[in-house]
Design a protein around this motif. Structure first.
Motif, PDB file in Angstrom:
ATOM      1  N   GLY A  47     -11.170  -3.408  -6.127  1.00  0.00           N
ATOM      2  CA  GLY A  47      -9.665  -3.660  -5.654  1.00  0.00           C
ATOM      3  C   GLY A  47     -10.066  -3.615  -3.704  1.00  0.00           C
ATOM      4  O   GLY A  47     -10.721  -4.797  -3.806  1.00  0.00           O
ATOM      5  N   GLY A  48      -9.092  -3.985  -3.732  1.00  0.00           N
ATOM      6  CA  GLY A  48      -8.564  -4.496  -2.149  1.00  0.00           C
ATOM      7  C   GLY A  48      -8.261  -5.788  -1.799  1.00  0.00           C
ATOM      8  O   GLY A  48      -7.684  -5.907  -2.920  1.00  0.00           O
ATOM      9  N   LEU A  49      -8.308  -6.084  -1.187  1.00  0.00           N
ATOM     10  CA  LEU A  49      -7.670  -7.131  -0.125  1.00  0.00           C
ATOM     11  C   LEU A  49      -8.464  -8.526  -0.580  1.00  0.00           C
ATOM     12  O   LEU A  49     -10.115  -8.263  -0.507  1.00  0.00           O
ATOM     13  N   HIS A  50      -8.003  -9.248  -1.020  1.00  0.00           N
ATOM     14  CA  HIS A  50      -9.042 -10.422  -1.349  1.00  0.00           C
ATOM     15  C   HIS A  50      -7.502 -12.097  -0.889  1.00  0.00           C
ATOM     16  O   HIS A  50      -6.777 -12.195  -1.546  1.00  0.00           O
ATOM     17  N   PRO A  62      -6.797  -2.105   8.302  1.00  0.00           N
ATOM     18  CA  PRO A  62      -5.776  -1.328   8.708  1.00  0.00           C
ATOM     19  C   PRO A  62      -4.355  -0.850   7.660  1.00  0.00           C
ATOM     20  O   PRO A  62      -4.434   0.038   7.779  1.00  0.00           O
ATOM     21  N   TRP A  63      -5.333  -1.482   6.496  1.00  0.00           N
ATOM     22  CA  TRP A  63      -4.212  -1.398   5.294  1.00  0.00           C
ATOM     23  C   TRP A  63      -5.132  -0.641   4.125  1.00  0.00           C
ATOM     24  O   TRP A  63      -4.355   0.038   2.995  1.00  0.00           O
ATOM     25  N   ASP A  64      -6.223  -0.037   4.207  1.00  0.00           N
ATOM     26  CA  ASP A  64      -6.720   0.616   3.734  1.00  0.00           C
ATOM     27  C   ASP A  64      -7.048   0.097   2.248  1.00  0.00           C
ATOM     28  O   ASP A  64      -7.418   0.732   1.047  1.00  0.00           O
ATOM     29  N   LEU A  65      -7.378  -0.960   2.790  1.00  0.00           N
ATOM     30  CA  LEU A  65      -7.478  -2.050   0.813  1.00  0.00           C
ATOM     31  C   LEU A  65      -9.334  -2.309   1.349  1.00  0.00           C
ATOM     32  O   LEU A  65      -9.774  -2.786   0.875  1.00  0.00           O
ATOM     33  N   ASP A  66      -9.743  -1.601   2.240  1.00  0.00           N
ATOM     34  CA  ASP A  66     -11.236  -2.134   2.440  1.00  0.00           C
ATOM     35  C   ASP A  66     -11.825  -0.759   1.039  1.00  0.00           C
ATOM     36  O   ASP A  66     -12.326   0.291   1.530  1.00  0.00           O
ATOM     37  N   VAL A  82       0.519  -1.535  -0.275  1.00  0.00           N
ATOM     38  CA  VAL A  82       0.253   0.037  -0.093  1.00  0.00           C
ATOM     39  C   VAL A  82       0.792   1.333  -0.220  1.00  0.00           C
ATOM     40  O   VAL A  82       0.270   2.091  -0.631  1.00  0.00           O
ATOM     41  N   ASN A  83       1.986   1.084   0.483  1.00  0.00           N
ATOM     42  CA  ASN A  83       2.815   2.423  -0.060  1.00  0.00           C
ATOM     43  C   ASN A  83       3.787   2.656  -0.648  1.00  0.00           C
ATOM     44  O   ASN A  83       3.435   4.088  -1.269  1.00  0.00           O
ATOM     45  N   SER A  84       3.803   1.281  -1.641  1.00  0.00           N
ATOM     46  CA  SER A  84       3.848   1.599  -2.946  1.00  0.00           C
ATOM     47  C   SER A  84       3.287   1.751  -4.058  1.00  0.00           C
ATOM     48  O   SER A  84       3.282   2.018  -5.397  1.00  0.00           O
ATOM     49  N   GLY A  85       1.629   2.361  -2.844  1.00  0.00           N
ATOM     50  CA  GLY A  85       0.235   2.184  -3.638  1.00  0.00           C
ATOM     51  C   GLY A  85      -0.050   1.277  -4.597  1.00  0.00           C
ATOM     52  O   GLY A  85      -0.878   1.232  -6.009  1.00  0.00           O
ATOM     53  N   ILE A  86       0.133   0.043  -4.363  1.00  0.00           N
ATOM     54  CA  ILE A  86      -0.436  -1.325  -4.509  1.00  0.00           C
ATOM     55  C   ILE A  86      -2.176  -1.159  -4.242  1.00  0.00           C
ATOM     56  O   ILE A  86      -1.935  -1.836  -3.054  1.00  0.00           O
ATOM     57  N   ASN A  87      -2.743  -1.043  -4.502  1.00  0.00           N
ATOM     58  CA  ASN A  87      -4.083  -1.174  -3.042  1.00  0.00           C
ATOM     59  C   ASN A  87      -4.804  -2.627  -3.987  1.00  0.00           C
ATOM     60  O   ASN A  87      -6.130  -2.264  -3.788  1.00  0.00           O
TER      61      ASN A  87
END
Lengths: 373, 353
Positions: B80-83, B72-76, B45-50
C-alpha cells in the motif's frame, strides 16, 4: 577514511537537579525543539559518519523515544545505522551496568569488532556545538596520533575546576592533564571528545578494563600519557556542556537569543541540526500577545506577554499571563494572569490562573515535569 | 473492509495566476508550513486509509518532491502506501488525463491491484479536516452507489456553488451548477468559505514535509500582532495580521500587514508590505513599498487579479526603493534590477512572455 561514532549519553552524576530526574542529560530539551544529543549526533552525521552507537545507562526512556530508529538523522540504514547500547546481562557479566566509560566500551566490544570502520570518534550526548569533525580526523592522521582529544582554549566564563586542563608541547602533543582541579594550570580544557584508531582502542580496552580500569580518561589515557601519542585539537567556536549546572543549562538556552550564536548553531550551510519531528502547527500569536526577544517553537498559542524567553513546542500562554527570562518546555500551560519570571518550567506543567513563579536573586527556580502550580 | 484514496492533483489552478505557473495547485504553500495537499493526505491517514494514489499531471515536480515516498504521512509502508500516478505511455497510445473520470479510468490497474471495497475520490487542493469513516459508514448504511460530500451553505451564497438537490432520504436527484434560483443549500465541496480550522488539534494532526529549522525568533524591537510565524523566521520589524512561512526574515523597520509571506521570503529594512502574497524565495529590497495606493482594475488579467491583493512570484527580486501598487502582479523569477523602473502602478505588473 571510515569512522564510526560512539556517544556517551550521560550517567546519574550530573548537576541538573529535577531536569534529569526522569531523563538522562543527553535527552534534556534545549532551544525549544531539540534535545541535547541532537548536536553531537547531527555533527557526526554531517561529518559523514553513518554508524553510530549510543551508550545509555541512566533512565533512557525519553532518549530512546527521541532517537527511535534514527530516521531523522538518516540513520535508519541497511549499512551502519543507529545502535542503542544498553547494559545487558550475560554469563560472563552478571552485573547489568557499566562501571565507567571504558567499561561501557569494553562490554560492547562485539559491536566495535563487527563494525567495518577503522576509526572511532567518541563524543558526549550533552554538548552543544556545531562542527564538522573531518578536520579533526585529518589532524589525527597527519600527526600519527594514537589518541586525539578535542580541546578548547577558554576564557574566565568557564569554571576550570569542572573540566580537565590540558598541557601541550609546541607540537600540540598532550603532556599533562589536570582533571577537575581547582588551581589554574592551563587555559586549554578537554571537551570530552576522543578520536582514535579502532583496533588500538580495542587493544587498550583489553589491556585495562579486566584489571579494573574503568574510566577511559582517568584510568587509561592520563596514566599512559608518556607512552601514548596523545594530541590536542583545538576547537574554538561555540561550545557548551549543559550537564554542568542548572545555571549552565539556563545560560546556554538564553545564548540562542544572540544572532551570531543562532547563525552558527543553526544556519551553517550543510550542517543542519536534526531532531525528532512533532508536526505541530506554526505558532499562533493572538491579538493581545506581546513578544519581545524570544524564541518561539511550533505549536504555541500565545495570548500574553513573552519576553527574553524560550518557548518549546505546544505551549499555551493565556491572556494577561507574563513569561519573562524563562524557559518553558513542551506542552506546558500558563493560564490567564499567571506570572513566570526567571524560571525553568519542565514539560507538561500547568501554571494556574493568577499564580506566580519567581526566582530569588541569582538562583533559577525549576518546576518539575507534570507539576500543577 | 479495504478503502483506498485517489487524490486528483493534476489541475492547473489557473485562478491562482502566477502562483501556479511553476507548480501544481496542490503544492501551493498554505498555513505557515503546509502545502495544500497535506490536508487531504492527512485526512486519509487520520481516517485509516493507508493506500493513496495521487494523480498528477500539471507541473508535478514540486509536488512530487514534497510527497517523496510518503514518509511524513507514514505512507512509506509495505503493501500500500503512497503511489504517484502520472499520465503514461501505453501500447494503445498516449493520452493526458482528459478529466477527473479519465484520470481514474487510466489507473484502473492501480485500483485492481488493491481490490478495495471502496474508493474515496478526493481533491488535492481543498483545505479541511474530515474523518472519511463517517462518510464511508453512511455510504454503507444507505447502500449507495456513490456518496458525495456536501456542505450546507447560506441561501444567499448558494448561487456561487454547485448545488445538490436531494429528496427527503438525501438521495441526490438533481445537480445545479451555480444556479440563479437554487433549489437547495447543499453545496458540493468545490470551493467554499473556510470554517475555523484548528491546526493545533492533537487528535487530527496535519502532517507535512517541512524543512529542519529552529524555532522562530522574535527580536526586542519587533512587534508581532495576530499572526502566524513559523520555524526559522527571524522577525526584527512589525508583522500584523499575517502568515509567515518557514525561514522568513523581516528586517528592522520593515512592516508587513495583512499579507502572506511564503518560505524563505526576505524583507529588507524599512520596506512596507500590505495585503500581498509574496511567493517562496522572493527577495524584497530596502525601502520597498508593496500594496500601496488606490485599487485599479488589472491590465493583466481581470478574471484572475480581481482584488486589492498584489502578488510577487517565486524567486523574484524587488530592488531597493521600488513602489508597487495594489492588485499588481510580478511574475516568477523576475529580477526588477533588470528593468528600468521605479514604480509599478496599481493594476499593472510584469509577466514574462
Amino acid at each position: 577514511m571510515r569512522v564510526m561514532g560512539l556517544i556517551l549519553s550521560g550517567s546519574s552524576e550530573d548537576n541538573l537537579d529535577k531536569l534529569t530526574a526522569k531523563r538522562t542529560s543527553a535527552a534534556v530539551p534545549v532551544f525549544g525543539k531539540y534535545r541535547a544529543i541532537d548536536f553531537t549526533l547531527s555533527n557526526m552525521v554531517n561529518s559523514g559518519i553513518i554508524n553510530v552507537g549510543v551508550l545509555t545507562q541512566y533512565n533512557p526512556r525519553s532518549l530512546m523515544d527521541h532517537l527511535g530508529s534514527g530516521k531523522e538523522w538518516n540513520l535508519d540504514r541497511k549499512r551502519g545505522g543507529l545502535f542503542i547500547l544498553q547494559p545487558f546481562m550475560s554469563p560472563e557479566n552478571p552485573k547489568m551496568h557499566y562501571e565507567g566509560t571504558a567499561d561501557a566500551l569494553f562490554q560492547n566490544l562485539t559491536y566495535l569488532r563487527r563494525s567495518a570502520e577503522d576509526f572511532v570518534l567518541i563524543g558526549s550526548g550533552d554538548h552543544i556545538y556545531n562542527t564538522d569533525y573531518r578536520d579533526l580526523f585529518k589532524f589525527h592522521v597527519r600527526n600519527g596520533a594514537d589518541v586525539t582529544l578535542l580541546t578548547k582554549t577558554v576564557n574566565k566564563d568557564f569554571k576550570l575546576s569542572d573540566y580537565g586542563q590540558v598541557i601541550t608541547d609546541e607540537n600540540n602533543r598532550v603532556t599533562k592533564i589536570y582533571e577537575k582541579v581547582p588551581e589554574h594550570h592551563s587555559d586549554k580544557i578537554f571537551l570530552g571528545v576522543y578520536f582514535m584508531n579502532k583496533a588500538f582502542l580495542m587493544e587498550l580496552l583489553y589491556a585495562n578494563v579486566p584489571n579494573g580500569k574503568y574510566d577511559l580518561l582517568l584510568d587509561i589515557i592520563i596514566p599512559n600519557l608518556s607512552k601514548l601519542r596523545v594530541f590536542s585539537y583545538d576547537f574554538n567556536n561555540y561550545w557548551r556542556n549543559i550537564k554542568k549546572s542548572v545555571k549552565e543549562y539556563y545560560d546556554t538556552n538564553m545564548d540562542i537569543l544572540k544572532k551570531e550564536i543562532r547563525d552558527e548553531l543553526f544556519y551553517t550551510p550543510d550542517r543542519t541540526i536534526y531532531t525528532k519531528l512533532r508536526d505541530s502547527a506554526p505558532p499562533k500569536i493572538n491579538i493581545n500577545a506581546q513578544i519581545k526577544n524570544s524564541f518561539i517553537a511550533d505549536g504555541c498559542i500565545i495570548n500574553g506577554v513573552v519576553k527574553n524567553s524560550i518557548l518549546s513546542r505546544d505551549i499555551f500562554v493565556g491572556a494577561g499571563a507574563v513569561i519573562e527570562d524563562s524557559i518553558v518546555l513542551q506542552g506546558s500551560v500558563v493560564e490567564e494572569g499567571g506570572i513566570i519570571r526567571k524560571t525553568i518550567i519542565d514539560k507538561n506543567v500547568r501554571v494556574r490562573s493568577g499564580k506566580k513563579m519567581e526566582s530569588m536573586g541569582n538562583e533559577i527556580s525549576l518546576i518539575e515535569k507534570g507539576a500543577i502550580i | 473492509m479495504k478503502v483506498i484514496g485517489i487524490i486528483l492533483a493534476g489541475g492547473q489552478g489557473t485562478r491562482l495566476g502566477v502562483l501556479t505557473n511553476i507548480l501544481a495547485k496542490p503544492a501551493v504553500p498554505f498555513g505557515g508550513k503546509y502545502r495544500m495537499i497535506d490536508f487531504t493526505l492527512s485526512n486519509c491517514v487520520n481516517s485509516g486509509i493507508n493506500t493513496v494514489g495521487v494523480a498528477t499531471q500539471y507541473m508535478p515536480h514540486r509536488l512530487v518532491e514534497h510527497l517523496g515516498i510518503g514518509k511524513p504521512w507514514d505512507l512509506d509502508i509495505k503493501g500500500g502506501g503512497l503511489h504517484i500516478l502520472p499520465p503514461y505511455l501505453s501500447r494503445s497510445g498516449t493520452s493526458w488525463y482528459r478529466g477527473t473520470a479519465d484520470a481514474i479510468y487510466q489507473n484502473m490497474e492501480f485500483l485492481d491491484r488493491y481490490k478495495p471495497d471502496f474508493v474515496v475520490v478526493l481533491s488535492g487542493d481543498h483545505i479541511y479536516k474530515m474523518d472519511y469513516n463517517n462518510m464511508i459508514d453512511y455510504h454503507i448504511e444507505k447502500d449507495a452507489d456513490c456518496t458525495i460530500a456536501c456542505m450546507e451553505v447560506p441561501v444567499s451564497e448558494a448561487q456561487r456553488f454547485g448545488i445538490m438537490v436531494t429528496d427527503p432520504f438525501n438521495k441526490i436527484v438533481e445537480f445545479q451548477e451555480k444556479p440563479k434560483n437554487p433549489k437547495g443549500t447543499l453545496a458540493s465541496l468545490g470551493i467554499y468559505p473556510l470554517p475555523l480550522l484548528d491546526l493545533h488539534d492533537e487528535s487530527w494532526k496535519v502532517y507535512t514535509q517541512s524543512e529542519e529549522l529552529p524555532p522562530a525568533f522574535i527580536a526586542n524591537n519587533s512587534e508581532v500582532i495576530k499572526s502566524i510565524t513559523s520555524e526559522g523566521s527571524e522577525i526584527y520589524g512589525t508583522v500584523e495580521n499575517s502568515v509567515l512561512f518557514q525561514g522568513v526574515t523581516v528586517a528592522e523597520g520593515a512592516v508587513v500587514k495583512n499579507s502572506v509571506l511564503m518560505n524563505h521570503v526576505f524583507v529588507d529594512k524599512n520596506s512596507y508590505i500590505e495585503q500581498s502574497i509574496i511567493a517562496e524565495n522572493a527577495f524584497i529590497g530596502k525601502s520597498v513599498k508593496i500594496g500601496v495606493g488606490k485599487f485599479a482594475e488589472s491590465k493583466i488579467d481581470k478574471k484572475i487579479y480581481d482584488s486589492e491583493i498584489s502578488v510577487i512570484g517565486f524567486h523574484s527580486k524587488i530592488t531597493d526603493g521600488i513602489e508597487i501598487g495594489k492588485n499588481c502582479v510580478i511574475d516568477n523569477y523576475v529580477d526588477l534590477s533588470e528593468y528600468n523602473i521605479k514604480q509599478i502602478k496599481s493594476g499593472e505588473g510584469i509577466i514574462k512572455q
